[in-house]
Design a protein around this motif. Structure first.
Motif, PDB file in Angstrom:
ATOM      1  N   GLY A  67       0.789  -1.227   0.000  1.00  0.00           N
ATOM      2  CA  GLY A  67       0.000   0.000   0.000  1.00  0.00           C
ATOM      3  C   GLY A  67       0.820   1.275   0.000  1.00  0.00           C
ATOM      4  O   GLY A  67       0.656   2.144  -0.857  1.00  0.00           O
ATOM      5  N   GLU A  68       1.739   1.414   0.949  1.00  0.00           N
ATOM      6  CA  GLU A  68       2.511   2.647   1.067  1.00  0.00           C
ATOM      7  C   GLU A  68       3.461   2.830  -0.109  1.00  0.00           C
ATOM      8  O   GLU A  68       3.648   3.944  -0.606  1.00  0.00           O
ATOM      9  CB  GLU A  68       3.280   2.657   2.390  1.00  0.00           C
ATOM     10  N   ARG A  69       4.071   1.747  -0.567  1.00  0.00           N
ATOM     11  CA  ARG A  69       5.011   1.854  -1.682  1.00  0.00           C
ATOM     12  C   ARG A  69       4.300   2.239  -2.979  1.00  0.00           C
ATOM     13  O   ARG A  69       4.830   3.012  -3.781  1.00  0.00           O
ATOM     14  CB  ARG A  69       5.771   0.539  -1.844  1.00  0.00           C
ATOM     15  N   LEU A  70       3.111   1.729  -3.186  1.00  0.00           N
ATOM     16  CA  LEU A  70       2.350   2.112  -4.374  1.00  0.00           C
ATOM     17  C   LEU A  70       1.963   3.581  -4.313  1.00  0.00           C
ATOM     18  O   LEU A  70       2.080   4.315  -5.296  1.00  0.00           O
ATOM     19  CB  LEU A  70       1.094   1.246  -4.496  1.00  0.00           C
ATOM     20  N   ALA A  71       1.469   4.015  -3.152  1.00  0.00           N
ATOM     21  CA  ALA A  71       1.052   5.407  -3.010  1.00  0.00           C
ATOM     22  C   ALA A  71       2.200   6.363  -3.277  1.00  0.00           C
ATOM     23  O   ALA A  71       2.011   7.437  -3.873  1.00  0.00           O
ATOM     24  CB  ALA A  71       0.476   5.636  -1.610  1.00  0.00           C
ATOM     25  N   ALA A  72       3.411   5.981  -2.870  1.00  0.00           N
ATOM     26  CA  ALA A  72       4.570   6.846  -3.080  1.00  0.00           C
ATOM     27  C   ALA A  72       5.008   6.871  -4.533  1.00  0.00           C
ATOM     28  O   ALA A  72       5.664   7.822  -4.975  1.00  0.00           O
ATOM     29  CB  ALA A  72       5.726   6.372  -2.199  1.00  0.00           C
ATOM     30  N   ALA A  73       4.631   5.849  -5.308  1.00  0.00           N
ATOM     31  CA  ALA A  73       5.108   5.737  -6.687  1.00  0.00           C
ATOM     32  C   ALA A  73       4.184   6.372  -7.714  1.00  0.00           C
ATOM     33  O   ALA A  73       4.627   6.695  -8.817  1.00  0.00           O
ATOM     34  CB  ALA A  73       5.313   4.263  -7.044  1.00  0.00           C
ATOM     35  N   GLY A  74       2.904   6.533  -7.380  1.00  0.00           N
ATOM     36  CA  GLY A  74       1.942   6.991  -8.382  1.00  0.00           C
ATOM     37  C   GLY A  74       1.230   8.267  -7.989  1.00  0.00           C
ATOM     38  O   GLY A  74       1.591   8.945  -7.026  1.00  0.00           O
ATOM     39  N   ARG A  75       0.196   8.588  -8.744  1.00  0.00           N
ATOM     40  CA  ARG A  75      -0.626   9.771  -8.472  1.00  0.00           C
ATOM     41  C   ARG A  75      -2.092   9.367  -8.496  1.00  0.00           C
ATOM     42  O   ARG A  75      -2.503   8.503  -9.265  1.00  0.00           O
ATOM     43  CB  ARG A  75      -0.347  10.871  -9.495  1.00  0.00           C
ATOM     44  N   THR A  76      -2.890  10.005  -7.648  1.00  0.00           N
ATOM     45  CA  THR A  76      -4.294   9.623  -7.532  1.00  0.00           C
ATOM     46  C   THR A  76      -5.232  10.504  -8.346  1.00  0.00           C
ATOM     47  O   THR A  76      -6.372  10.105  -8.584  1.00  0.00           O
ATOM     48  CB  THR A  76      -4.745   9.648  -6.062  1.00  0.00           C
ATOM     49  N   HIS A  77      -4.790  11.679  -8.740  1.00  0.00           N
ATOM     50  CA  HIS A  77      -5.679  12.575  -9.489  1.00  0.00           C
ATOM     51  C   HIS A  77      -4.953  13.063 -10.735  1.00  0.00           C
ATOM     52  O   HIS A  77      -3.832  13.573 -10.651  1.00  0.00           O
ATOM     53  CB  HIS A  77      -6.145  13.749  -8.624  1.00  0.00           C
ATOM     54  N   LEU A  78      -5.596  12.910 -11.876  1.00  0.00           N
ATOM     55  CA  LEU A  78      -5.018  13.313 -13.141  1.00  0.00           C
ATOM     56  C   LEU A  78      -6.121  13.912 -14.020  1.00  0.00           C
ATOM     57  O   LEU A  78      -7.019  13.200 -14.470  1.00  0.00           O
ATOM     58  CB  LEU A  78      -4.389  12.112 -13.851  1.00  0.00           C
ATOM     59  N   PRO A  79      -6.099  15.213 -14.239  1.00  0.00           N
ATOM     60  CA  PRO A  79      -7.112  15.836 -15.096  1.00  0.00           C
ATOM     61  C   PRO A  79      -7.003  15.334 -16.529  1.00  0.00           C
ATOM     62  O   PRO A  79      -5.918  15.034 -17.022  1.00  0.00           O
ATOM     63  CB  PRO A  79      -6.788  17.333 -15.020  1.00  0.00           C
ATOM     64  N   PHE A  80      -8.156  15.254 -17.197  1.00  0.00           N
ATOM     65  CA  PHE A  80      -8.218  14.923 -18.616  1.00  0.00           C
ATOM     66  C   PHE A  80      -8.395  16.240 -19.374  1.00  0.00           C
ATOM     67  O   PHE A  80      -9.447  16.875 -19.300  1.00  0.00           O
ATOM     68  CB  PHE A  80      -9.405  14.016 -18.928  1.00  0.00           C
ATOM     69  N   ARG A  81      -7.359  16.670 -20.076  1.00  0.00           N
ATOM     70  CA  ARG A  81      -7.413  17.929 -20.821  1.00  0.00           C
ATOM     71  C   ARG A  81      -7.730  17.600 -22.276  1.00  0.00           C
ATOM     72  O   ARG A  81      -6.943  16.950 -22.959  1.00  0.00           O
ATOM     73  CB  ARG A  81      -6.095  18.681 -20.706  1.00  0.00           C
ATOM     74  N   LYS A  82      -8.883  18.064 -22.746  1.00  0.00           N
ATOM     75  CA  LYS A  82      -9.402  17.627 -24.045  1.00  0.00           C
ATOM     76  C   LYS A  82      -9.376  18.749 -25.075  1.00  0.00           C
ATOM     77  O   LYS A  82      -9.679  19.904 -24.762  1.00  0.00           O
ATOM     78  CB  LYS A  82     -10.818  17.073 -23.870  1.00  0.00           C
ATOM     79  N   TYR A  83      -9.025  18.344 -26.290  1.00  0.00           N
ATOM     80  CA  TYR A  83      -8.933  19.267 -27.418  1.00  0.00           C
ATOM     81  C   TYR A  83      -9.750  18.683 -28.579  1.00  0.00           C
ATOM     82  O   TYR A  83      -9.929  17.459 -28.672  1.00  0.00           O
ATOM     83  CB  TYR A  83      -7.485  19.426 -27.885  1.00  0.00           C
ATOM     84  N   PHE A  84     -10.201  19.569 -29.445  1.00  0.00           N
ATOM     85  CA  PHE A  84     -10.874  19.112 -30.666  1.00  0.00           C
ATOM     86  C   PHE A  84     -10.300  19.883 -31.841  1.00  0.00           C
ATOM     87  O   PHE A  84     -10.263  21.124 -31.826  1.00  0.00           O
ATOM     88  CB  PHE A  84     -12.388  19.334 -30.594  1.00  0.00           C
ATOM     89  N   ALA A  85      -9.828  19.126 -32.826  1.00  0.00           N
ATOM     90  CA  ALA A  85      -9.189  19.722 -34.013  1.00  0.00           C
ATOM     91  C   ALA A  85      -8.096  20.707 -33.594  1.00  0.00           C
ATOM     92  O   ALA A  85      -7.941  21.783 -34.187  1.00  0.00           O
ATOM     93  CB  ALA A  85     -10.238  20.406 -34.889  1.00  0.00           C
ATOM     94  N   GLY A  86      -7.363  20.363 -32.537  1.00  0.00           N
ATOM     95  CA  GLY A  86      -6.240  21.162 -32.084  1.00  0.00           C
ATOM     96  C   GLY A  86      -6.564  22.246 -31.083  1.00  0.00           C
ATOM     97  O   GLY A  86      -5.658  22.825 -30.484  1.00  0.00           O
ATOM     98  N   GLU A  87      -7.847  22.550 -30.863  1.00  0.00           N
ATOM     99  CA  GLU A  87      -8.235  23.628 -29.948  1.00  0.00           C
ATOM    100  C   GLU A  87      -8.705  23.067 -28.609  1.00  0.00           C
ATOM    101  O   GLU A  87      -9.425  22.062 -28.555  1.00  0.00           O
ATOM    102  CB  GLU A  87      -9.365  24.461 -30.576  1.00  0.00           C
ATOM    103  N   PHE A  88      -8.304  23.732 -27.507  1.00  0.00           N
ATOM    104  CA  PHE A  88      -8.735  23.313 -26.175  1.00  0.00           C
ATOM    105  C   PHE A  88     -10.251  23.389 -26.057  1.00  0.00           C
ATOM    106  O   PHE A  88     -10.882  24.360 -26.491  1.00  0.00           O
ATOM    107  CB  PHE A  88      -8.092  24.206 -25.114  1.00  0.00           C
TER     108      PHE A  88
END
Length: 495
Positions: free
Chosen positions: A59-80
């Motif tokens: 548990g602790e080793r995994l938590a230290a290695a990764g991230r729990t929150h990651l935003p999804f930044r979406k674009y369409f035809a190159g525009e945010f």
């Protein structure tokens, strides 16, 4: 003699090996690759997998290695277009200690599992390839490419979708697949992009995505394949990735370097017709493959292994009859069928939405991203003598409780290990907790604030027997000690 040989050192094989080695089972893990892979491959652990791996001590080793929150930044035809986050605002609760999936590449998960396995004195045997095997009622003889042979009681195949073991058994891999690549993949370094989000470009020309990894310069690239003038798929390369980046993002400043794990991905939706043939069992991608929607691949394999580890360990330790192994397929095959259905629907939703502004991988979100609702109510070893919202076969929830020395603890602390746990709710259950077999841990629950009762839907005095994989085995009245003993005795009966 080796008790269990595991073929394949991915997350499934390593989780199984840890679960067996912790029980004192003599296990060998063989891997035909000469070195451990360094490619990202799978990249999320869901809440149920985090519970499983925490039980194994990670548990602790995994938590230290990764991230729990990651935003999804979406674009369409190159525009945010917009930015979303699947677990925004999620917090741990009394019954679920993990609030969000953990983002980290599969290679790191495997490294941590190997470290845990090494603590039990087991090392993965690289450059060790199974080419054949023979089995009879007494065991399995594994034939290696270098001429060596290994005698074992059981063989478990965790060797992927192209499994050698499954093919040697002649077990049909039922389903279909697309011969044309749907996606190219790779690990790259990226200059000119914010590593605080998963960037997803959708548009009429397809999809291009770059996902960062915590504490690393590496990003995982996934994209619609580049095609040549004749419509043929161009083999993935750094140059091809750079052209795809320019095409989809419209940015000249975005620079990709140091590309590794150049791969193509084809849609395959297949499941093994059966998971057991005598003393040989299948798990993970060897038993089922499916689309990537929902990120269930690595998680489903880990949870296959978690289901099988205690059962196989109990059989070889003499705590259960070999018939218990039949419940592995009985419980996990329906989960595989569900996974194939929801990921296929999710992948269709994503591909159908590629040309729609604002659509991203969330369009393929499956019914349960957490894995917490998946249980085995239909199983022959799920027995209810009480009515209530929580039933035998369900995941056993966490809750506050008292530790063996009277200190504050949690039920998951008491569950950790390879034993059954008998929860006794109320004073009427106390007599049933005495004199139990060594592999059953009694846990009296005074539960003054009612948190455990609420989690388990218990209104009076009662008994709840929890399996080593933390699923409810049996519910019974407080005075039904004989039902508990009869359940444990039945596990040792050959059908």
């Amino acid at each position: 003699m080796t008790t269990v040989v595991i073929v394949g050192a991915g997350p499934t094989g390593l989780t199984l090996a840890c679960g067996l080695a912790r029980q004192g089972v003599a296990v060998r893990v063989i891997e035909k690759a000469p070195t451990f892979h360094t490619s990202s491959r799978g990249k999320t652990l869901n809440l149920r997998s985090l519970e499983v791996l925490a039980d194994l001590g990670l548990g602790e080793r995994l938590a230290a290695a990764g991230r729990t929150h990651l935003p999804f930044r979406k674009y369409f035809a190159g525009e945010f277009v917009n930015e979303t986050e699947p677990f925004a605002g999620a917090r741990p609760t009394a019954t679920t200690p993990y609030a969000a999936s953990l983002w980290l590449p599969q290679t790191r998960v495997e490294r941590l599992l190997r470290e845990q396995l090494a603590e039990y004195g087991v090392e993965v045997e690289l450059a060790t390839e199974l080419v054949d095997f023979r089995q009879d009622g007494a065991g399995v003889e594994v034939h290696l490419a270098d001429g060596r042979r290994i005698a074992a009681e059981y063989l478990v195949a965790c060797d992927g979708g192209r499994s050698t073991v499954r093919k040697l058994l002649g077990i049909p891999f039922v389903g279909d697949g697309d011969p044309e690549p749907m996606m190219v993949c790779g690990d790259v370094e990226v200059e000119g992009l914010d590593p605080g989000a998963w960037h997803q470009w959708f548009g009429p020309q397809g999809v291009f995505m770059l996902c960062p990894f915590e504490g690393s310069r590496r990003w995982q690239l996934q994209a619609s394949p580049e095609t040549d003038a004749d419509g043929r798929t161009v083999a993935p390369s750094l140059e091809s990735f750079q052209r795809l980046a320019a095409l989809h993002t419209g940015r000249a400043d975005l620079r990709l370097t140091n590309a590794t794990w150049l791969s193509t991905w084809r849609v395959n939706v297949r499941v093994a017709e059966r998971y057991r043939e005598g003393r040989v069992l299948l798990a993970g991608d060897c038993a089922h493959v499916h689309p990537t929607a929902g990120g269930l691949g690595m998680n489903t394999g880990i949870q296959d292994a978690w289901n099988l580890a205690w059962k196989l360990g109990y059989v070889v330790r003499g705590l259960a009859a070999a018939a218990l192994l039949d419940t592995y397929q009985e419980e996990r095959l329906p989960i595989a069928a569900w996974t194939l259905d929801v990921t296929t629907a999710g992948m269709t939703a994503v591909t159908d939405g590629i040309g729609t502004p604002g659509v991203g991988v969330e369009a393929g979100r499956v019914a349960d991203l957490t894995g917490l609702s998946l249980g085995y109510r239909w199983s022959r070893i799920a027995i209810d003598h009480l009515a209530g919202p929580l039933r035998a076969g369900d995941r056993a929830p966490d809750a506050p409780c008292t530790g063996p020395d009277g200190e504050p603890a949690r039920l998951f602390d008491r569950f950790a290990g390879d034993h059954f746990t008998l929860l006794g709710f109320g004073p009427g259950a106390r007599p049933a907790l005495a004199g139990l077999p060594d592999h059953v841990r009694p846990v009296p629950l005074d539960d003054p604030d009612g948190a455990a009762r609420q989690a388990y839907g218990i209104t009076g005095d009662a008994l709840v027997l929890v399996r080593p994989d933390n699923h409810v085995a049996l519910t019974a009245p407080a005075t039904a000690r004989e039902d508990v003993l009869a359940y444990l005795t039945a596990l040792n009966a050959d059908e």
